[in-house]
Motif scaffolding. Structure first.
Motif, PDB file in Angstrom:
ATOM      1  N   LEU A 681      19.451 -13.976  -6.654  1.00 29.88           N
ATOM      2  CA  LEU A 681      20.382 -13.110  -7.385  1.00 29.88           C
ATOM      3  C   LEU A 681      21.310 -12.397  -6.416  1.00 29.88           C
ATOM      4  O   LEU A 681      22.526 -12.314  -6.653  1.00 29.88           O
ATOM      5  CB  LEU A 681      19.620 -12.101  -8.251  1.00 29.88           C
ATOM      6  CG  LEU A 681      19.569 -12.452  -9.736  1.00 29.88           C
ATOM      7  CD1 LEU A 681      18.730 -13.696  -9.955  1.00 29.88           C
ATOM      8  CD2 LEU A 681      19.037 -11.282 -10.549  1.00 29.88           C
ATOM      9  N   THR A 682      20.752 -11.879  -5.325  1.00 25.37           N
ATOM     10  CA  THR A 682      21.588 -11.200  -4.345  1.00 25.37           C
ATOM     11  C   THR A 682      22.523 -12.191  -3.665  1.00 25.37           C
ATOM     12  O   THR A 682      23.695 -11.888  -3.399  1.00 25.37           O
ATOM     13  CB  THR A 682      20.720 -10.483  -3.303  1.00 25.37           C
ATOM     14  OG1 THR A 682      19.911  -9.512  -3.966  1.00 25.37           O
ATOM     15  CG2 THR A 682      21.572  -9.797  -2.261  1.00 25.37           C
ATOM     16  N   ALA A 689      23.792  -7.156  -8.336  1.00 19.87           N
ATOM     17  CA  ALA A 689      22.986  -7.970  -9.255  1.00 19.87           C
ATOM     18  C   ALA A 689      22.019  -7.073 -10.014  1.00 19.87           C
ATOM     19  O   ALA A 689      21.492  -6.103  -9.468  1.00 19.87           O
ATOM     20  CB  ALA A 689      22.222  -9.030  -8.463  1.00 19.87           C
ATOM     21  N   TYR A 690      21.765  -7.410 -11.268  1.00 14.05           N
ATOM     22  CA  TYR A 690      20.835  -6.586 -12.040  1.00 14.05           C
ATOM     23  C   TYR A 690      20.228  -7.390 -13.174  1.00 14.05           C
ATOM     24  O   TYR A 690      20.764  -8.411 -13.604  1.00 14.05           O
ATOM     25  CB  TYR A 690      21.514  -5.327 -12.577  1.00 14.05           C
ATOM     26  CG  TYR A 690      22.547  -5.554 -13.671  1.00 14.05           C
ATOM     27  CD1 TYR A 690      22.211  -5.453 -15.020  1.00 14.05           C
ATOM     28  CD2 TYR A 690      23.873  -5.842 -13.349  1.00 14.05           C
ATOM     29  CE1 TYR A 690      23.155  -5.638 -16.019  1.00 14.05           C
ATOM     30  CE2 TYR A 690      24.834  -6.024 -14.347  1.00 14.05           C
ATOM     31  CZ  TYR A 690      24.464  -5.920 -15.684  1.00 14.05           C
ATOM     32  OH  TYR A 690      25.398  -6.104 -16.672  1.00 14.05           O
ATOM     33  N   SER A 691      19.083  -6.898 -13.634  1.00 12.89           N
ATOM     34  CA  SER A 691      18.428  -7.482 -14.806  1.00 12.89           C
ATOM     35  C   SER A 691      17.732  -6.432 -15.648  1.00 12.89           C
ATOM     36  O   SER A 691      17.157  -6.756 -16.682  1.00 12.89           O
ATOM     37  CB  SER A 691      17.377  -8.520 -14.362  1.00 12.89           C
ATOM     38  OG  SER A 691      16.313  -7.889 -13.661  1.00 12.89           O
ATOM     39  N   TYR A 692      17.790  -5.148 -15.213  1.00 13.23           N
ATOM     40  CA  TYR A 692      16.999  -4.116 -15.872  1.00 13.23           C
ATOM     41  C   TYR A 692      17.660  -2.767 -15.637  1.00 13.23           C
ATOM     42  O   TYR A 692      18.304  -2.550 -14.599  1.00 13.23           O
ATOM     43  CB  TYR A 692      15.578  -4.109 -15.297  1.00 13.23           C
ATOM     44  CG  TYR A 692      14.592  -3.240 -16.047  1.00 13.23           C
ATOM     45  CD1 TYR A 692      14.190  -3.567 -17.336  1.00 13.23           C
ATOM     46  CD2 TYR A 692      14.061  -2.105 -15.464  1.00 13.23           C
ATOM     47  CE1 TYR A 692      13.275  -2.773 -18.019  1.00 13.23           C
ATOM     48  CE2 TYR A 692      13.149  -1.310 -16.139  1.00 13.23           C
ATOM     49  CZ  TYR A 692      12.761  -1.644 -17.410  1.00 13.23           C
ATOM     50  OH  TYR A 692      11.861  -0.865 -18.084  1.00 13.23           O
ATOM     51  N   ILE A 693      17.499  -1.864 -16.598  1.00 13.63           N
ATOM     52  CA  ILE A 693      18.048  -0.511 -16.489  1.00 13.63           C
ATOM     53  C   ILE A 693      16.942   0.481 -16.797  1.00 13.63           C
ATOM     54  O   ILE A 693      16.235   0.348 -17.802  1.00 13.63           O
ATOM     55  CB  ILE A 693      19.242  -0.312 -17.438  1.00 13.63           C
ATOM     56  CG1 ILE A 693      20.385  -1.236 -17.031  1.00 13.63           C
ATOM     57  CG2 ILE A 693      19.701   1.137 -17.441  1.00 13.63           C
ATOM     58  CD1 ILE A 693      21.546  -1.257 -18.008  1.00 13.63           C
ATOM     59  N   GLY A 718      21.831 -16.520 -11.452  1.00 15.59           N
ATOM     60  CA  GLY A 718      22.328 -15.272 -12.020  1.00 15.59           C
ATOM     61  C   GLY A 718      21.418 -14.774 -13.116  1.00 15.59           C
ATOM     62  O   GLY A 718      20.382 -15.362 -13.433  1.00 15.59           O
ATOM     63  N   ALA A 719      21.807 -13.656 -13.679  1.00 15.16           N
ATOM     64  CA  ALA A 719      21.129 -13.087 -14.838  1.00 15.16           C
ATOM     65  C   ALA A 719      22.090 -13.128 -16.018  1.00 15.16           C
ATOM     66  O   ALA A 719      23.292 -12.869 -15.856  1.00 15.16           O
ATOM     67  CB  ALA A 719      20.688 -11.652 -14.562  1.00 15.16           C
TER      68      ALA A 719
END
Length: 803
Positions: A681-682, A689-693, A718-719
């Protein structure tokens, strides 16, 4: 006996007979000033030998603290006061017992037990209510609550719905005058109700300026005093039971540390914005917001007065800066980004910042660099509220037209500048209460499914399916330990998951948070595979599932694209043998069209919750939260295991997938990178990059890590941002929604099918540069010089880390 067993027992023993001991008072004070009071309403003295008080934190099903009350007794009609061991003056001298178990913030449940079972409870065990249980003026956050005297028996069902308004009376935070005295002898929060309101005088007479009531500190210097104030109404909020005043520009002081605005608690008062009013009231703090509680009726001195708002912009200069704006009418003079929508439908609020905020350890090294990001984030955010004190508002104010499955607000969307609002404070957060309509711009629209990279011949995905539990697999067996509450919710959950998984167009999918109920025809993973279509199969490891946790990892694959190679394997020793990290699942796959081989391992490492108080797994205050040492050891153990080719296929193309509960720069991820694994992802999406908050901060807990040999074969990764950016109300759940909202908020599509975004990795697995295709199956048990060399390097690295 584990605490979970206590939970079950407490539910089943609801009809038991116990002594007449109740939790009679719940004190929520500022800082660590917390207390509970126990009352004996019986006719005889009760020995508390065998009694325990348990605290369940943040929706946990295991007790986070237990206090044994052996050696104590309660005379008939007497109370026992238990205060936090960290309480300060004046509370620290008021307790019969001091204990670290007393530590609550509105979302923590208490259970009182004796040898026969549950005696009484406060809150709902197993539910995280967000900020608090309750609604309106009676909630479990930032209030003192006293049990109604009509309540004579304990609440012995600890996991049923809890609304404190049913059995409790609320008082302002830090009200202590009734602690230690039960019933009619208890105080009433400082308002004796007997004195007539003071004389107001005439409009224009001397009064107490708003800035003097506010003071230059974080609480009023006139706490408990009666004041007469004359100023202009800036906004009226009937649902907040009051209105705000602000001094006109010519009547303000020259002190930049004092606010010129003030909340007046006045349910039902008939005033309008622009009225100049003169009123009397008691100055004080409520939910840590300075206010005046109206006495008598306000006198309207003039109407249609004009107030000029002051400028508001983020970030704040320091943590005290908002105090100088408390209660004031401001103009939001910059465009802001939405950085959290979790509570949009539940409490009508979103979090705003200059730009999307990152999890500190997503973008900075643990320790001082991460702390600097955390400090910056704290100064750069504020909640945009909806001007209501209502849970589950209908309609939801944002976005324009009302929230629905097709009309959403996403993290990354923008709020246009130049709207007016009041700066307020409640539930330990600074807020903007809107005066004008707020316009949202869809700067982060819902993305379509990601297309495959050109040249790819295999797509691998990873998906946390948010507790996919299917009851007994035949339409019954509800409720289950997690997930859907009934068959109807399961159908909604499955429809969204299948829509997302199908659109991903993957050939192999690693799953997290699927029910750990084995691999039979009625299992959760079998039901999901069947729903995806006839080409889909799942990897089975034995019959019973993986480990003892309620959830497990899993693997789905298309049998018209790949075939299993070697034997599925798991690791149940080391950091995976002590019921913290969930057992991984590894399997090798062979492409049917060219016999190339890939090994996948799916993970779900220990979460950052249920923290121990001390030791290496306690929170080290470096930004990685607790259990970091355990997660890091899990990474090291897995590397050593993978080096031995546990599936029996001697191929070094390995893809580590799953929820490592660690962000990009944390130690567990670094452990893989130290051995050459690449964070895909990076690599492809960069630092953002992200998948969560989590609490308004963005990062990726979910990972796809490629071994050195595999990295060269990865074309894209990717996400797919279908979940983390969306309000939770748009998921399959039906609680906290009206019948109309149950319909309006739901669509059988991919959006908010989980709380984590799925990942996708596109590969080109072909033999090149003279390389021969690896054998389809190798039963040598992991031989090969490269594997042994890798193992030696991993073990050596592990020794260096532990030294």
């Amino acid at each position: 006996m584990k605490a979970l067993s206590w939970v079950i027992a407490g539910t089943l023993m609801a009809g038991g007979v116990h002594a007449d001991v109740l939790i009679s008072e719940y004190v929520e004070g500022s800082g660590f000033n917390k207390a509970l009071e126990l009352y004996n309403g019986g006719a005889d003295t009760v020995s508390l030998d065998g009694y325990v008080l348990e605290r369940y934190s943040n929706g946990g099903s295991d007790a986070s603290g237990v206090l044994a009350l052996d050696g104590e007794s309660l005379a008939a009609g007497s109370v026992l006061v238990i205060v936090s061991s960290q309480a300060g003056a004046p509370l620290d001298g008021l307790g019969d017992i001091s204990s670290g178990v007393i530590s609550h913030n509105g979302d923590d449940a208490y259970v009182l037990r004796d040898v026969d079972g549950v005696v009484d409870s406060f809150g709902r065990v197993g539910e995280d209510p967000g900020s608090a249980w309750g609604s309106g003026d009676v909630t479990s956050a930032n209030q003192t609550l006293r049990r109604l005297e009509t309540v004579t028996t304990g609440d012995t069902v600890i996991d049923d719905a809890f609304d404190p308004a049913d059995q409790w009376r609320a008082f302002p935070q830090d009200t202590l005058d009734g602690l230690g005295v039960y019933g009619e002898g208890a105080g009433d929060g400082g308002d004796d109700g007997g004195d007539p309101p003071p004389a107001l005088g005439a409009c224009g007479d001397a009064d107490t300026p708003v800035s003097v009531v506010q003071g230059s500190d974080d609480s009023t210097p006139l706490d408990g005093e009666t004041v007469v104030v004359e100023s202009v109404v800036s906004a009226v909020y009937p649902d907040l039971d009051g209105f705000f005043l602000m001094e006109p520009a010519g009547e303000r002081d020259d002190n930049p540390t004092t606010s010129e605005g003030l909340f007046v608690y006045a349910p039902g008062a008939e005033v309008s914005a622009g009225d100049r009013v003169r009123l009397a009231g008691t100055a004080g703090e409520y939910f840590e917001q300075t206010q005046v509680s109206l006495q008598g009726d306000p006198l309207v001195c003039a109407v249609e007065q004009t107030l000029e708002p002051v400028a508001f912009a983020l970030p704040f200069a320091d943590l005290n800066a908002p105090e100088a704006l408390e209660g004031m009418l401001v103009n939001v003079s910059q465009g802001l980004a939405v950085t959290e929508v979790y509570d949009l439908a539940r409490f009508g609020s979103v979090v705003l910042a200059e730009e999307r905020l990152s999890i500190p350890t997503q973008v900075a090294e643990p320790g001082a660099p991460a702390k600097a990001v955390a400090d910056s984030n704290a100064l750069g955010r504020i909640i945009l509220d909806d001007g209501l004190n209502t849970q589950n508002p209908e309609p939801v104010r944002y976005p324009e037209g009302g929230l629905s499955a097709t009309n959403t607000v996403r993290v990354g969307d923008r709020v246009d500048a130049d709207f007016r609002a009041i700066v307020s404070y409640s539930f330990e957060e600074w807020r903007l209460q809107p005066v004008d309509a707020v316009s949202f711009r869809a700067a982060n629209p819902r993305p379509a499914a990601p297309p495959r990279a050109p040249g790819s011949n295999l797509r691998v995905a990873a998906f946390n399916v948010l507790n996919f539990f299917n009851g007994d697999g035949q339409g019954g067996g509800f409720p289950t330990a997690r997930g859907a509450d009934d068959a109807e919710e399961l159908a909604r959950q499955k429809a969204k998951l299948v829509a997302a998984l199908t659109a991903l167009d993957a050939d192999i999918i690693g799953l997290m948070e699927i029910e750990n109920d084995g691999y039979g025809p009625d299992s959760a993973i079998a039901e999901l595979a069947e729903a995806l279509g006839p080409a889909w199969r799942f990897v089975a490891h034995g019959e019973a599932g993986l480990g003892s946790d309620a959830i497990a990892v899993g693997l789905l694959y298309r049998d018209d694209v790949v075939a299993e190679a070697g034997e599925a394997a798991t690791l149940d020793s080391g950091a995976f043998g002590n019921e913290t990290n969930r057992q991984p699942l590894a399997q090798s796959f062979r492409l049917l069209n060219n016999d190339q081989v890939l090994t996948l391992v799916v993970n779900h490492f220990k979460s950052k919750g249920s923290c121990p108080d001390d030791g290496i797994n306690a929170d080290q205050d470096d930004g990685q939260s607790c259990w970091n040492a355990e997660r890091t050891q899990a990474a090291m153990d897995q590397l050593a295991w993978l080096a031995g080719h546990p599936t029996g296929v001697a191929d070094d193309d390995v893809l580590v997938l799953g929820d490592l509960n660690a962000y990009a720069l944390e130690d567990p991820v670094r452990a893989f990178q130290d051995q050459g694994f690449v964070d895909l992802l990076t690599r492809f999406q960069g630092d953002q990059a992200y998948s969560y908050i989590f609490f308004g901060e963005t990062g990726h807990l979910d990972h796809a890590l490629a071994s050195p040999s595999l990295d060269a074969r990865v074309l894209d990764a990717g996400a797919w941002h279908i979940n983390a950016d969306e309000p939770r109300a748009l998921d399959y759940n039906q609680e906290f929604k009206s019948d109309q909202q149950i319909d309006d908020f739901f669509a059988a599509d991919a959006y908010r099918s989980s709380d984590h975004d799925p990942l996708h990795v596109d590969l080109n697995l072909t033999a090149g540069n003279g390389e021969a295709a690896p054998p389809a199956d190798d039963d040598s048990g992991g031989g090969g010089a490269l594997g042994w060399l890798w193992l030696a390097l991993v073990l050596a690295a592990g020794r260096r880390r532990r030294a």
